[in-house]
Structure formats: C-alpha cells, structure tokens
Design a protein around this motif. Structure first.
Motif, PDB file in Angstrom:
ATOM      1  N   ILE A  71       0.953  -0.802   0.111  1.00  0.00           N
ATOM      2  CA  ILE A  71      -0.220  -0.296   0.327  1.00  0.00           C
ATOM      3  C   ILE A  71       0.664   1.045   0.325  1.00  0.00           C
ATOM      4  CG2 ILE A  71      -1.728   1.977   1.293  1.00  0.00           C
ATOM      5  CD1 ILE A  71      -3.020  -1.043   2.344  1.00  0.00           C
ATOM      6  N   ILE A  72       1.476   0.814   0.901  1.00  0.00           N
ATOM      7  CA  ILE A  72       2.950   2.574   1.001  1.00  0.00           C
ATOM      8  C   ILE A  72       3.821   2.879  -0.321  1.00  0.00           C
ATOM      9  CG2 ILE A  72       4.351   3.567   2.435  1.00  0.00           C
ATOM     10  CD1 ILE A  72       3.149   2.275   4.973  1.00  0.00           C
TER      11      ILE A  72
ATOM     12  N   ARG B  64      11.313   4.373   6.695  1.00  0.00           N
ATOM     13  CA  ARG B  64      11.772   5.426   7.057  1.00  0.00           C
ATOM     14  C   ARG B  64      10.395   6.449   7.660  1.00  0.00           C
ATOM     15  NH1 ARG B  64      12.470  10.455   8.573  1.00  0.00           N
ATOM     16  NH2 ARG B  64      12.726  12.661   7.519  1.00  0.00           N
ATOM     17  N   LEU B  65       9.156   5.829   6.876  1.00  0.00           N
ATOM     18  CA  LEU B  65       7.863   6.706   6.949  1.00  0.00           C
ATOM     19  C   LEU B  65       7.252   5.859   7.590  1.00  0.00           C
ATOM     20  CD1 LEU B  65       6.540   6.938   2.869  1.00  0.00           C
ATOM     21  CD2 LEU B  65       6.408   8.881   4.601  1.00  0.00           C
ATOM     22  N   LEU B  66       7.036   4.780   7.985  1.00  0.00           N
ATOM     23  CA  LEU B  66       6.841   3.500   8.754  1.00  0.00           C
ATOM     24  C   LEU B  66       7.211   4.410  10.214  1.00  0.00           C
ATOM     25  CD1 LEU B  66       7.017   0.082   7.341  1.00  0.00           C
ATOM     26  CD2 LEU B  66       4.750   1.336   7.984  1.00  0.00           C
ATOM     27  N   ASP B  67       8.316   4.877   9.977  1.00  0.00           N
ATOM     28  CA  ASP B  67       9.276   5.010  12.133  1.00  0.00           C
ATOM     29  C   ASP B  67       8.272   6.393  11.575  1.00  0.00           C
ATOM     30  OD1 ASP B  67      10.745   5.397  13.658  1.00  0.00           O
ATOM     31  OD2 ASP B  67      12.171   6.797  12.704  1.00  0.00           O
TER      32      ASP B  67
ATOM     33  N   TYR C 281       8.513  -4.274  11.549  1.00  0.00           N
ATOM     34  CA  TYR C 281       7.670  -5.234  11.235  1.00  0.00           C
ATOM     35  C   TYR C 281       5.949  -5.253  11.237  1.00  0.00           C
ATOM     36  CZ  TYR C 281       5.686  -5.099  15.695  1.00  0.00           C
ATOM     37  OH  TYR C 281       4.984  -4.047  17.051  1.00  0.00           O
ATOM     38  N   HIS C 282       5.512  -4.569  10.669  1.00  0.00           N
ATOM     39  CA  HIS C 282       3.849  -4.169   9.921  1.00  0.00           C
ATOM     40  C   HIS C 282       4.065  -4.383   9.103  1.00  0.00           C
ATOM     41  CE1 HIS C 282       3.132  -1.761  14.462  1.00  0.00           C
ATOM     42  NE2 HIS C 282       2.497  -2.856  14.111  1.00  0.00           N
TER      43      HIS C 282
ATOM     44  N   ALA D  17       1.212   8.061   5.627  1.00  0.00           N
ATOM     45  CA  ALA D  17       2.404   6.999   5.631  1.00  0.00           C
ATOM     46  C   ALA D  17       2.187   7.677   4.173  1.00  0.00           C
ATOM     47  CB  ALA D  17       2.953   5.855   5.944  1.00  0.00           C
ATOM     48  N   ARG D  18       1.551   6.815   3.280  1.00  0.00           N
ATOM     49  CA  ARG D  18       1.223   6.532   1.863  1.00  0.00           C
ATOM     50  C   ARG D  18       0.833   7.904   0.438  1.00  0.00           C
ATOM     51  NH1 ARG D  18      -4.610   3.779  -0.062  1.00  0.00           N
ATOM     52  NH2 ARG D  18      -5.083   5.243   0.844  1.00  0.00           N
TER      53      ARG D  18
END
Lengths: 328, 333
Positions: A115-116, A136-139, A146-147, A166-167
């Motif tokens: 998705i992202i 970096r975005l997840l962070d 792990y997601h 994030a997307r």
C-alpha cells in the motif's frame, strides 16, 4: 511566505438528468459555487461547514479528481485547471489526499508494504530507494517495520489512519488535502493523529487543507479558516480572529452550537432553525437567509459578496457587516 | 425537585460474550442508578461497553454468544433480568424506550412513518387506528416536525438526518416512557442540528419528566445535558459522579486524559495531550488495572492489582489505586 495554491471562482456543478433516453438536463446540484482563496506555503487552511456544504467536493476539485465546471486553480504559480494526461499525472506527485474512512481507503488485499510503496512504484522509484523510504515513513508515523507484511484488517482505526498518512507522504508532496482525517476516530486516538499530523507538517514542510466539520479540531490545527455554506465561502480569516469575532451570522451560530466540555462556561446559544436547503434548489439571494435570525428584505433578493470586515484581513459575505479597509 | 427513589438501578451488571476466540467481557461490573427526571451520561470510547450496557437493560443481547452472567437491573424495584420475553415486550418501548445513533438504519425504509408509528402505538395502547393516527400526529408536532399530518405518509428517506432523528424520538416517546435510553443520538448529525436535538430532548424531559440515559463519546454533550456521569473504560466504570465534580476535579487518569485530548476553543494549546497506546483487546485484558498500560501515573502495583470502585469524596466514585489508600468506603468488589 509564498502562495502555494490559489483558487479563483471555482465552481463544480453536477448535472441532474431527467432519466429519459436523451438524458435531458433539468437542473444542477451546485456543490461548489464560486469559491476563491489562497493557501500559503507551510500553512494550514481549515475548511469547515455542515454536511452537504461542498467542502469535500471543493477538495476533490482542487486535486482535479473532479473536473471543475468553472474557475481557475493555480498551483505554484501555474494554472493547472486545464492539465490533462501526463502533465496531470506528474502534478499528482505534489498534491495528495488523506481520506476520512480508514476502513474503506486501504485495499484489504494488499499488505502495508504494498500500500505504501504503490505510489512510489507508479513514479518509478528504484527498489532500493522504495525500501528505504518505506522504513522511514513507517518510523515517522509511529508504526514498526514488522507491520510491513500485515494486512489492513489487522490494524485498529487509528493505526490505519497512520498508514493512510504514510501513503500520502510517500512522494514528498507539497500540498496534502485532509478530508475529515480524524472524524472516524475515538477522542484519545484522534489527539494522537492530530499531533502526528502537526509533527509531520513541521518535518516535511507540508501545506494542509484541512476539511472537517469539527470546529474544535479545526481551531486547533488551522492557521486560517474558511467557513462554507451551500457551496460558497461565507467567512474566511485568521483562526483566532474568526473564532473570537465571527462576523457572519452562520459562523456565529455554528460556533455557538459546539458543546464545550466545561459546564461552568455559560454562552448564549444562537439556535438556527431548520435544515440545510437542497443544493439543487438553493434559495435566491443570500443562501443563508432561510435560516438566518437577522434576515431582511435585501437578503432575499441579492447575494452578498465577500468583503473585508477587519483590518486583519477577515472577510465575510453578509449585507449587514461593515466593510473595513485593510491595514498595510 | 427530584424524587429520591431511583427509577432504574443497575447493580453489578456483567455481560459477557462467549466467542470462539475467547470470552469478551464487554460489560464487567457496571453499577449505577437514575432518578426520575434526571439525565445520566455514560461516556467512553468505542468498545468500552456503553451500548452493551444499554442493550443489557433492554434485554436485547443476542444470545448466544452474549449472556448476562451476573447482576441486577431493577426497574421500579423489579429485576428485569428475571422477566420472561413476553413481559419484556410490554416494557420495551412502553416504559423504557431507546433511540439509536443512526436514524436511517433504525427506521424501516419500506414502510411509511405512519405505519411504523401507528404499529408501535397499537402494540402498547388500547386505541383504535384512527386514535393511534391522531396520537402519531400529536407526537410529530411535539418533536417539532412541520406539517405533521401531511408528513405521516412519507418514507424515512424523504426526511433529512435531523428530521429522521426527530421521528425516532417521537416513536420512542409514543407511550410516555419513564426511562429513555439515548445511544449516541446526535453523533451522526451536524452541530447546528445536534444543538436542536439536544434542546428538544431537554424540553421534552422537562414536560414529560422522564429519566434519560445519554450514551455518548462526546464530553461536550455530557457537559451540556447531563446531571451525573459514568465514565467507562474496557467494560468497567472508572469514574461515577455528578457532572460538576467530574469536570472540576476529574480523578481517574483516564477521565483526565480524555479531557486533555480534546481541543478546546477557549484555551488553545500548542500540543494536545494524547493518551498513548491503544484500548486493550477485551478478549485478553491485561492483569491488574485495564488502563495501566496507557496510564501516565501507573506504578508497578497497577499492573498486578485490579482496583475496585471506591467512594472518594462526596459521592465521587473512582476506580483507581491512587485513591485506594485514602479509601473511605468500598462500594463494590
């Protein structure tokens, strides 16, 4: 600060067909009916109003997800109203959207990674770079690496909204239009997401158009606010000025209707009667006159234009507010 | 002004759902009472058990998987949990009625308003059709629907959201209930319409003297309409007191957190003080206090000991270990 977006007399009308074979048009829903405003680089413009006032349609027309009926949209000084095809596609990199419903806006068959990274794939970012960007975005939105391999249904509403955010940031946009980004969330989660959005604005120098019906949230996040009623902007100005000295009767009523979580606070409530009229058959004259406590003859016949009502640049569209010269 | 005997008392209510994935303790020890003419607010976030509490009172819990495993619901001194389904049907809609969040899905789209209202009235009242129709018109006028008689023939989709909610309220009031349970009645409405509906409910309460249980997630609504408030978290009441002391001296860290996380127009803050983390999974509640993992004031002991609801100060009940040492009276186990 430079002007990032300028909207001039934007209109979006949806035709109503009579259902016959020849699809004869017999009317139009004037969802957005001539709005003009500017948004500066790095600021947040709040767009408020009740359901059906055209705030979401305005957002979509600016992104050119809907073809505007009339008017002009200037983004970074360029007229983008007529953009098509490849040009439009390139433009979309710089303008993104965050949706209201975190359940409906993520593809349930794709993992968070897919998705992202989807927008980055569309714009041909190399794989290595995509991976780095994803981490970096997840962070920054507060999710763990792990997601990545999980699916949307494994997340709560607040987490999904983080994924949506994030997307929208995947391509480093300049302008993000947030369409009711927190209204589906519980209050404790809502506060987390608002804080996140503010942090991201700082970090990535984002410009927001924040569409919402919750006036307290808009007050918190916005620098300037535009109040919409039946497809038109009835009042626009700096947030503090507009909230402390609302000039338009609709803004006044709207602000007095918010229940505040403080029983000691006594306010005079202006109850406005009735419902929002249908945008396919809006009242003549001032569109608010059917519900306005101060309406007089002139309001029934002539539609007031936005005029300066304070030296600070606040504008309101009402026959009964005094015009004030702008301070320079 | 208010009579002293409560009309409805809920005592130690436990409603659990037995699912394949485990037992969900949706309501776990809810305890409150409400007097005639009073408004009690039940506040909490999604999944905190506020709606299940209402459904348990109405005995509308789908079973299986749901079951009221313990507790009492005393309506005028009689335990509703011991009533037969037949007896409950006489109470539902007549003595205790309910309005729901989404008026579009709670009205039947294929019948006119008239048909739905007359049906409700005929079930409970000894009237003929013509009388029932007149009563329906009266009710629609009472809730402020213009041209009430003409609109009886309309279908739900021909009304706006606010008008639909008015129709719902009219139906709920059809038999002069003594208790009205309002489950998020204004959540789906715009603020100006919300203000109208809240005003209407207050006016009707004054005229008809019913008790209202107002279920909401919005502390603003609570502050506008309620007399007393129960705050719920993960199926348990965490704070229960009158409105004034709740807003003046919120005691439970969760209540405090909620209040700090809503943006206030009267006092703009740089940053909202959000409650960290997520609400717990009700199938696997943490040992100790359910709020401890998100609580800023939690200590070691909170993770192992589940606090009980205690009275701390005048009629101010709180479920938190911070106050347990100074306990005056234990009211619940």
């Amino acid at each position: 600060m430079s002007t990032l977006l300028e909207v001039k007399n934007l209109k979006k009308h949806f035709p109503i067909n009579n259902g016959g074979l020849l699809k004869k048009q017999n009317g139009a829903v004037k969802a957005v009916d001539g709005i003009s405003f500017q948004v500066k680089q790095g600021e947040t413009l709040g767009l408020v109003g009740e359901s059906g006032c055209g705030k979401s349609t305005a957002g979509r027309a600016i992104l050119k997800l809907l073809e505007p009926t009339e008017g002009e949209i200037r983004f970074k000084g360029e007229d983008i109203t007529g953009y098509r095809g490849e040009k439009l596609r390139k433009l979309r990199r710089d303008m993104q959207l965050i949706f209201q419903d975190p359940y409906a806006s993520l593809n349930p068959r794709k993992t968070i990674e897919q998705i992202i990274t989807e927008p980055m794939k569309i714009f041909n970012l190399p794989k290595q770079q995509r991976k780095k960007k994803l981490d970096r975005l997840l962070d920054v939105v507060g999710l763990s690496s792990y997601h990545k391999q999980r699916y949307p249904h494994e997340f709560s509403g607040g987490q999904r909204q983080r994924i949506g955010i994030a997307r929208s940031l995947a391509l480093d946009p300049d302008l993000v239009i947030c369409d009711e980004p927190v209204s589906a969330l519980d209050v404790s989660i809502q506060a987390q997401v608002i804080n996140l959005m503010e942090d991201l604005q700082q970090e990535f120098n984002l410009t927001y158009i924040f569409i919402a019906h919750d006036l307290s949230v808009v007050h918190h996040i916005s620098d300037r606010v535009a109040v919409m009623y039946l497809g038109q902007i009835v009042e626009i100005g700096e947030v503090e000025e507009l909230y402390s000295h609302p000039k338009h009767p609709y803004t006044q009523a709207l602000l007095s209707a918010i229940p505040e979580a403080d029983p000691e606070l006594s306010r005079e409530r202006i109850l406005i009667k009735g419902d929002l009229p249908s945008p396919s058959d809006p009242p003549l004259g001032c569109k608010f006159h059917t519900r306005c406590p101060y309406a007089e003859e002139i309001c029934r016949t002539s539609n007031p234009l936005l005029k300066q009502v304070s030296s600070g640049g606040q504008q309101a569209a009402c026959h009964f507010v005094k015009e004030v010269a702008l301070e320079h | 002004m208010k009579e002293e005997t409560p009309i409805l008392e809920v005592k130690q209510l436990h409603t659990h759902f037995f699912t394949k994935a485990g037992v969900v303790k949706a309501v776990d020890g809810v305890h409150f009472d409400i007097k005639p003419g009073e408004t009690l607010g039940i506040v909490g976030e999604s999944g905190s058990g506020k709606s299940i509490t209402a459904m348990s009172i109405m005995r509308l819990i789908p079973s299986p998987p749901g079951k009221i495993v313990d507790g009492q619901v005393l309506f005028k001194g009689e335990n509703l949990l011991n009533k037969s389904e037949k007896q409950m049907r006489k109470i539902r809609g007549k003595e205790i009625s309910m309005i729901f969040q989404d008026p579009m899905t709670s009205l039947n789209p294929v019948f006119t308003i008239e048909k739905q209202m007359v049906e409700t009235i005929l079930v409970h009242e000894n009237l003929n059709k013509q009388q029932a129709r007149n009563r329906a018109v009266e009710l629609l006028e009472l809730v402020g629907i213009p041209e009430a008689r003409g609109r009886l023939k309309n279908y739900p989709h021909e009304f706006s959201g606010g008008m639909r909610q008015r129709v719902m309220i009219a139906m709920a009031l059809a038999c002069n209930p003594e208790v009205l349970i309002a489950d998020e009645p204004t959540t789906a409405l715009d603020v100006t319409i919300q203000a109208q509906i809240l005003e209407l409910l207050a006016k009707l309460q004054k005229e008809l003297g019913m008790a209202i249980i107002m279920i909401t997630h919005d502390l603003g609504v609570v502050s506008e309409v309620c007399d007393r408030v129960m705050v719920m978290y993960a199926g348990k009441p965490v704070e229960y007191t009158d409105k004034k002391s709740l807003f003046k001296q919120p005691k439970h860290p969760y209540t405090l957190g909620l209040m700090n996380s809503i943006p206030k127009i009267s006092a703009k803050k740089e940053k909202l003080e959000a409650i960290e983390g997520l609400p717990p999974d009700l199938r696997a509640l943490p040992g100790g206090c359910s709020f401890a993992p998100r609580c800023s004031q939690a200590t070691e002991i909170c993770l192992t000991t589940d606090p009980v609801l205690i009275e701390h100060g005048n009629n101010h009940h709180v479920r938190c270990l911070l106050y347990e040492e100074e306990t005056e009276k234990v009211v619940s186990e």
